[in-house]
Design an enzyme around this catalytic site. Structure first.
Site, PDB file in Angstrom:
ATOM      1  N   GLY A  46      12.444  39.466  16.496  1.00 30.00           N
ATOM      2  CA  GLY A  46      12.776  39.151  15.116  1.00 30.00           C
ATOM      3  C   GLY A  46      12.553  40.355  14.221  1.00 30.00           C
ATOM      4  O   GLY A  46      11.838  41.293  14.584  1.00 30.00           O
ATOM      5  N   GLN A  51      11.228  44.987   6.520  1.00 29.18           N
ATOM      6  CA  GLN A  51      10.789  45.926   7.552  1.00 29.18           C
ATOM      7  C   GLN A  51      11.722  47.115   7.688  1.00 29.18           C
ATOM      8  O   GLN A  51      11.365  48.118   8.318  1.00 29.18           O
ATOM      9  CB  GLN A  51      10.683  45.212   8.909  1.00 29.18           C
ATOM     10  CG  GLN A  51       9.550  44.196   8.973  1.00 29.18           C
ATOM     11  CD  GLN A  51       9.500  43.536  10.336  1.00 29.18           C
ATOM     12  OE1 GLN A  51      10.235  42.601  10.605  1.00 29.18           O
ATOM     13  NE2 GLN A  51       8.647  44.042  11.209  1.00 29.18           N
ATOM     14  N   CYS A  89       4.336  42.443  16.277  1.00 30.24           N
ATOM     15  CA  CYS A  89       5.222  42.742  15.144  1.00 30.24           C
ATOM     16  C   CYS A  89       5.752  44.160  15.315  1.00 30.24           C
ATOM     17  O   CYS A  89       4.972  45.068  15.638  1.00 30.24           O
ATOM     18  CB  CYS A  89       4.429  42.626  13.838  1.00 30.24           C
ATOM     19  SG  CYS A  89       5.388  43.022  12.363  1.00 30.24           S
ATOM     20  N   LEU A  90       7.040  44.353  15.091  1.00 30.18           N
ATOM     21  CA  LEU A  90       7.614  45.695  15.241  1.00 30.18           C
ATOM     22  C   LEU A  90       7.027  46.678  14.230  1.00 30.18           C
ATOM     23  O   LEU A  90       7.108  47.886  14.433  1.00 30.18           O
ATOM     24  CB  LEU A  90       9.138  45.633  15.101  1.00 30.18           C
ATOM     25  CG  LEU A  90       9.877  44.910  16.237  1.00 30.18           C
ATOM     26  CD1 LEU A  90      11.370  44.873  15.957  1.00 30.18           C
ATOM     27  CD2 LEU A  90       9.601  45.565  17.589  1.00 30.18           C
ATOM     28  N   HIS A 131       6.896  33.760  11.660  1.00 26.78           N
ATOM     29  CA  HIS A 131       6.491  35.160  11.510  1.00 26.78           C
ATOM     30  C   HIS A 131       7.446  35.916  10.580  1.00 26.78           C
ATOM     31  O   HIS A 131       6.999  36.616   9.659  1.00 26.78           O
ATOM     32  CB  HIS A 131       6.456  35.809  12.902  1.00 26.78           C
ATOM     33  CG  HIS A 131       6.132  37.262  12.919  1.00 26.78           C
ATOM     34  ND1 HIS A 131       4.989  37.771  13.497  1.00 26.78           N
ATOM     35  CD2 HIS A 131       6.807  38.340  12.419  1.00 26.78           C
ATOM     36  CE1 HIS A 131       4.983  39.093  13.340  1.00 26.78           C
ATOM     37  NE2 HIS A 131       6.075  39.467  12.701  1.00 26.78           N
ATOM     38  N   GLU A 132       8.759  35.735  10.818  1.00 28.76           N
ATOM     39  CA  GLU A 132       9.730  36.495  10.022  1.00 28.76           C
ATOM     40  C   GLU A 132       9.785  36.000   8.573  1.00 28.76           C
ATOM     41  O   GLU A 132       9.907  36.806   7.639  1.00 28.76           O
ATOM     42  CB  GLU A 132      11.113  36.439  10.670  1.00 28.76           C
ATOM     43  CG  GLU A 132      11.189  37.027  12.076  1.00 28.76           C
ATOM     44  CD  GLU A 132      10.538  38.382  12.228  1.00 28.76           C
ATOM     45  OE1 GLU A 132      10.550  39.180  11.279  1.00 28.76           O
ATOM     46  OE2 GLU A 132       9.987  38.643  13.317  1.00 28.76           O
ATOM     47  N   HIS A 135       7.120  37.413   6.503  1.00 30.99           N
ATOM     48  CA  HIS A 135       7.392  38.790   6.040  1.00 30.99           C
ATOM     49  C   HIS A 135       8.021  38.792   4.636  1.00 30.99           C
ATOM     50  O   HIS A 135       7.787  39.706   3.848  1.00 30.99           O
ATOM     51  CB  HIS A 135       8.355  39.505   6.988  1.00 30.99           C
ATOM     52  CG  HIS A 135       7.703  40.233   8.121  1.00 30.99           C
ATOM     53  ND1 HIS A 135       6.800  41.266   7.934  1.00 30.99           N
ATOM     54  CD2 HIS A 135       7.825  40.103   9.462  1.00 30.99           C
ATOM     55  CE1 HIS A 135       6.411  41.738   9.113  1.00 30.99           C
ATOM     56  NE2 HIS A 135       7.013  41.043  10.065  1.00 30.99           N
TER      57      HIS A 135
HETATM   58 NI    NI Z   1       6.812  41.262  12.098  1.00 23.96          NI
END
Ligand code: NI
Length: 157
Positions: A46, A51, A89-90, A131-132, A135
């Site tokens: 995701g 981000q 998380c990226l 999670h997304e 953000h």
């Molecule tokens: Ni993330």
């Protein structure tokens, strides 16, 4: 299409609240495609607009191959149960933590066709939706982490 730079933890933009997208236009579609490509190139499940430096309420989620969800202005409208598991998380590369999330969530969002839809996801998909969408309100999983995991614990999973 283009692979975008993923902003890493410590950059204050990740703590900002994203603004709704008023109109799904060609730029929105380009952003969504670039986000999908960026997420896939980074082996993520995701990615949220913030981000990649876009403070807009858009996320992409792909927990099964070639079955992407593109969610514009997403809202969680129902959740059920709970699950505790590893989350990454990226924007926080190479780290994983244990978190508790709902087992099933239903999200209402706008798709790239401009139409509203609802989707229900369970397990990893529910985790990714939560999670997304977090953000978009400047939240990271580390805010709710039970504990961070050691690398050898990840290999066991
Ligand atoms: Ni993330």
């Amino acid at each position: 299409m283009a692979i975008l730079n993923i902003i890493k933890e410590g950059d204050p933009i990740l703590r900002k609240t994203s603004r709704p997208i008023e109109k799904v236009d060609a730029r929105t579609k380009q952003l969504a495609q670039d986000m999908l490509e960026t997420m896939r190139a980074a082996n993520g499940a995701g990615l949220a607009g913030v981000q990649v430096g876009k403070l807009r309420r858009i996320v992409v989620v792909e927990t099964e191959p070639d079955k992407p969800y593109i969610m514009i202005n997403p809202v969680i409208i129902a959740s059920e149960g709970s699950q505790t598991g590893a989350e990454g998380c990226l924007s926080i590369p190479g780290k994983w933590g244990l978190t508790t999330r709902p087992m099933t969530v239903t999200v209402r969002a706008i798709g790239l066709d401009g139409n509203e839809y609802t989707v229900t996801g369970s397990g990893l998909t529910a985790r990714a939706f939560c999670h997304e969408i977090d953000h978009l309100d400047g939240k990271l999983y580390t805010d709710i982490v039970i504990r961070m995991l050691d690398p050898d614990e990840i290999e066991e999973e």
